[in-house]
Write a protein that holds these residues in place. Structure first.
Motif, PDB file in Angstrom:
ATOM      1  N   LEU A   1       0.853  -1.177   0.000  1.00  0.00           N
ATOM      2  CA  LEU A   1       0.000   0.000   0.000  1.00  0.00           C
ATOM      3  C   LEU A   1       0.891   1.230   0.000  1.00  0.00           C
ATOM      4  O   LEU A   1       1.997   1.207   0.555  1.00  0.00           O
ATOM      5  CB  LEU A   1      -0.894   0.041   1.243  1.00  0.00           C
ATOM      6  CG  LEU A   1      -1.924  -1.073   1.408  1.00  0.00           C
ATOM      7  CD1 LEU A   1      -2.415  -1.125   2.855  1.00  0.00           C
ATOM      8  CD2 LEU A   1      -3.100  -0.878   0.455  1.00  0.00           C
ATOM      9  N   ARG A   2       0.400   2.293  -0.615  1.00  0.00           N
ATOM     10  CA  ARG A   2       1.182   3.528  -0.637  1.00  0.00           C
ATOM     11  C   ARG A   2       0.228   4.713  -0.503  1.00  0.00           C
ATOM     12  O   ARG A   2      -0.746   4.835  -1.232  1.00  0.00           O
ATOM     13  CB  ARG A   2       2.001   3.633  -1.913  1.00  0.00           C
ATOM     14  CG  ARG A   2       3.044   4.740  -1.895  1.00  0.00           C
ATOM     15  CD  ARG A   2       3.956   4.683  -3.101  1.00  0.00           C
ATOM     16  NE  ARG A   2       4.826   3.514  -3.062  1.00  0.00           N
ATOM     17  CZ  ARG A   2       5.718   3.224  -4.021  1.00  0.00           C
ATOM     18  NH1 ARG A   2       5.816   3.978  -5.095  1.00  0.00           N
ATOM     19  NH2 ARG A   2       6.484   2.159  -3.914  1.00  0.00           N
ATOM     20  N   PHE A   3       0.556   5.613   0.439  1.00  0.00           N
ATOM     21  CA  PHE A   3      -0.317   6.740   0.747  1.00  0.00           C
ATOM     22  C   PHE A   3       0.480   8.035   0.782  1.00  0.00           C
ATOM     23  O   PHE A   3       1.579   8.084   1.346  1.00  0.00           O
ATOM     24  CB  PHE A   3      -0.982   6.558   2.119  1.00  0.00           C
ATOM     25  CG  PHE A   3      -1.745   5.272   2.281  1.00  0.00           C
ATOM     26  CD1 PHE A   3      -2.980   5.098   1.680  1.00  0.00           C
ATOM     27  CD2 PHE A   3      -1.219   4.226   3.040  1.00  0.00           C
ATOM     28  CE1 PHE A   3      -3.687   3.916   1.832  1.00  0.00           C
ATOM     29  CE2 PHE A   3      -1.917   3.032   3.211  1.00  0.00           C
ATOM     30  CZ  PHE A   3      -3.164   2.884   2.599  1.00  0.00           C
ATOM     31  N   GLY A   4      -0.077   9.104   0.239  1.00  0.00           N
ATOM     32  CA  GLY A   4       0.432  10.434   0.503  1.00  0.00           C
ATOM     33  C   GLY A   4      -0.018  10.872   1.888  1.00  0.00           C
ATOM     34  O   GLY A   4      -1.098  10.501   2.337  1.00  0.00           O
ATOM     35  N   VAL A   5       0.803  11.670   2.574  1.00  0.00           N
ATOM     36  CA  VAL A   5       0.483  12.116   3.924  1.00  0.00           C
ATOM     37  C   VAL A   5       0.793  13.610   4.026  1.00  0.00           C
ATOM     38  O   VAL A   5       1.921  14.034   3.754  1.00  0.00           O
ATOM     39  CB  VAL A   5       1.269  11.343   4.991  1.00  0.00           C
ATOM     40  CG1 VAL A   5       0.750  11.685   6.382  1.00  0.00           C
ATOM     41  CG2 VAL A   5       1.188   9.833   4.755  1.00  0.00           C
ATOM     42  N   VAL A   6      -0.213  14.405   4.446  1.00  0.00           N
ATOM     43  CA  VAL A   6      -0.058  15.856   4.505  1.00  0.00           C
ATOM     44  C   VAL A   6      -0.768  16.420   5.727  1.00  0.00           C
ATOM     45  O   VAL A   6      -1.629  15.770   6.328  1.00  0.00           O
ATOM     46  CB  VAL A   6      -0.628  16.541   3.240  1.00  0.00           C
ATOM     47  CG1 VAL A   6       0.246  16.274   2.029  1.00  0.00           C
ATOM     48  CG2 VAL A   6      -2.067  16.100   2.969  1.00  0.00           C
ATOM     49  N   SER A   7      -0.430  17.665   6.072  1.00  0.00           N
ATOM     50  CA  SER A   7      -1.135  18.401   7.124  1.00  0.00           C
ATOM     51  C   SER A   7      -0.788  19.872   7.013  1.00  0.00           C
ATOM     52  O   SER A   7       0.199  20.248   6.365  1.00  0.00           O
ATOM     53  CB  SER A   7      -0.761  17.869   8.515  1.00  0.00           C
ATOM     54  OG  SER A   7       0.548  18.277   8.876  1.00  0.00           O
ATOM     55  N   CYS A   8      -1.607  20.716   7.614  1.00  0.00           N
ATOM     56  CA  CYS A   8      -1.289  22.116   7.893  1.00  0.00           C
ATOM     57  C   CYS A   8      -1.015  22.938   6.631  1.00  0.00           C
ATOM     58  O   CYS A   8       0.126  23.317   6.342  1.00  0.00           O
ATOM     59  CB  CYS A   8      -0.095  22.214   8.839  1.00  0.00           C
ATOM     60  SG  CYS A   8      -0.342  21.320  10.395  1.00  0.00           S
TER      61      CYS A   8
END
Length: 550
Positions: free
Chosen positions: A155-162
């Motif tokens: 599985l591969r996910f982009g991860v972001v915040s703020c």
């Protein structure tokens, strides 16, 4: 693999030749040029989210007439059609339906589509009638989750915040949109910011102004702010390209919010907090591709085959008010960051999980965070950035450090029940961290680590170098050295970079690749790999890796 399937590992260049025309971001200006002046039009793009093995949630917003802008309450009801297809030309439609866009929901529309195949890529769009013609939304790509019992290889996910609109351009979203190897994008909170224009950052340091320009308080305000964000072409592009899995943090409401108020809320001046929070939540669920879950919050659970499940937290709706650092009340068992029901839900879910990995979408850092000896010229702006008092600092009390009883109970549960392979995915702090999560920080590394934590930096919100107005990785190096000396479980900290993460999960390991932008104030900013850390299955510790996953 048939020709119409969208492979999770398809190369970017190959995918682009098939889908580029369908996936071009639609800015407000281009939409208006295509006939929005006569309405109806899709000025805010499309989105999908919360993938299931057999379904996906679709989202859009219709502007029925030019004056029916977000938050206005204007415009009549509009019937909207939606389609899901196996191909970008919509020759092979597999699901379709209609919904009604009304002013009561700010003309936003959601379709919770079921009956789809697991682990499959699809295209989707919305349609409205304009006279005798049909007006189509931009085309989006999405993907369902693997089957519940699927032996998923990876599985591969982009991860972001703020992502603060005024602080910089959303180039991180553009770079994630260009990838064709992601199963979803995790947004860990602070999707919008509530401040008035020029308050954070100061006007001379911003790149654009918020709308409305005043601090958002009412339902109309929150709707307008969400609508403004969704005119950004890079934000539209990432929503067009990947399904989102999102939770909220404080700035979707107000800075340092808790169940009964916020640091950035003055009762009697800005109205009743319960009314403001209700307005913010209503606008959030109208404008985000998120299914409301238990008690109308964002805590919920998704599963990605036998490889991973994802436990998504709401750390604002139920928490007790923050106390000052150094106050012994941080240890009070009657104070909570999760609320009793949510903490029990999380513990039960982690115990019952039969997947290889247990991912926790966690808006604020769970690892302990103590300050070492720092010179005053660094300590003062760093504490200001983190919202802490300038003296006597022992913890970041808006994080789990301010609610140590909940943390001890949760980490003790992981230890007592020998729950392995728990990974906390965290935003909020505007820094990148790779942490072991120690059962007892004071005696680490002689005491065990019970989980791993990957903290991603901000998309644009100000970091230490922005606050000091100095070049990246200059002054902050002394701060990093001091903080790491006082926090031996912290294996890496970057206090300055802006960007995103890419989490790659296999049965053997979970690896976070950190990517940094060249300049958040450059709308054409490039992105480059910065560092990678992984946790091996069964280890409960992080280690550095010398290259990102290809």
């Amino acid at each position: 693999m048939t020709s119409h399937d969208i492979s999770r590992r398809t190369a970017v260049t190959a995918a682009a030749t098939v889908t580029a025309a369908a996936l071009l971001p639609l800015s407000a200006a281009s939409a208006e040029g295509s006939g929005a002046s006569s309405g109806p039009a899709f000025l805010h793009g499309v989105a999908s989210g919360d993938p299931l093995p057999d379904g996906i949630l679709l989202w859009t917003r219709v502007t029925p007439t030019p004056d029916a802008v977000p938050g206005s309450g204007r415009g009549g009801a509009v019937e909207v059609g939606w389609q899901v297809a196996e191909d970008a030309d919509f020759a092979r439609v597999v699901a379709h339906g209609t919904a009604t866009a009304t002013a009561a929901a700010d003309h936003t529309v959601k379709a919770d589509v079921r009956g789809l195949r697991p682990a499959t890529g699809y295209f989707f769009r919305f349609t409205v009638a304009r006279g005798n013609d049909a007006v189509h939304s931009p085309t989006g790509r999405t993907r369902t989750a693997p089957a519940h019992d699927a032996a998923t290889a990876g599985l591969r996910f982009g991860v972001v915040s703020c992502a603060n609109w005024e602080s910089g351009w959303f180039s991180a979203y553009r770079h994630l949109a260009a990838r064709r190897d992601l199963d979803a994008v995790f947004h860990l909170g602070d999707y919008i910011y509530e401040y008035k224009s020029g308050e954070y950052p100061a006007l001379k340091y911003g790149v654009r102004k918020h709308s409305p320009e005043h601090e958002i308080i009412t339902l109309a305000d929150y709707r307008t702010r969400h609508g403004t964000y969704k005119t950004d072409p890079d934000l539209q592009a990432v929503h067009h390209a990947h399904p989102f899995v999102a939770i909220w943090d404080d700035h979707e409401f107000a800075n340092d919010s808790w169940s009964g108020g916020a640091e950035n809320h003055t009762p009697g001046v800005e109205g009743d907090w319960a009314d403001r929070m209700a307005a913010a939540k209503q606008a959030y669920f109208e404008w985000m591709p998120v299914r409301p879950s238990i008690e109308g919050t964002t805590y919920r659970r998704l599963r990605f085959g036998k490889l991973a499940d994802l436990h998504l937290m709401d750390l604002r709706s139920f928490r007790s008010q923050q106390v000052k650092a150094g106050n012994g009340s941080v240890d009070d068992p009657d104070r909570t960051i999760t609320g009793r029901a949510q903490l029990d839900w999380l513990k039960e879910g982690l115990s019952a999980s039969d997947t290889t990995w247990r991912l926790v979408g966690n808006s604020v850092m769970i690892s302990p965070f103590a300050f070492g000896a720092l010179p005053a010229h660094i300590l003062e702006p760093l504490t200001k950035l983190l919202g802490l008092p300038a003296g006597g600092i022992a913890a970041e009390t808006d994080d789990w450090d301010g609610y140590t009883h909940d943390r001890r109970e949760l980490l003790g549960h992981l230890s007592d029940h020998a729950i392995r392979n728990t990974v906390f995915l965290t935003g909020d702090i505007h820094m990148a961290w790779a942490n072991d999560v120690p059962l007892e920080a004071a005696t680490y590394p002689h005491s065990p680590s019970v989980a791993a934590e990957f903290v991603v930096t901000s998309v644009t919100a100000d970091n230490l170098d922005d606050t000091l107005h100095v070049p990246q990785h200059t002054v902050s190096l002394a701060a990093v050295a001091a903080v790491r000396a006082a926090n031996r479980h912290a294996k890496w900290i970057d206090m300055d970079a802006h960007g995103y993460g890419v989490l790659d999960v296999t049965a053997e390991r979970a690896q976070m690749d950190y990517y940094a932008l060249s300049d958040k104030k450059d709308p054409k900013a490039t992105a480059s790999w910065a560092r990678s850390y992984r946790t091996l299955s069964g280890s409960q510790r992080v280690e550095r890796v010398n290259a990102p996953v290809k």
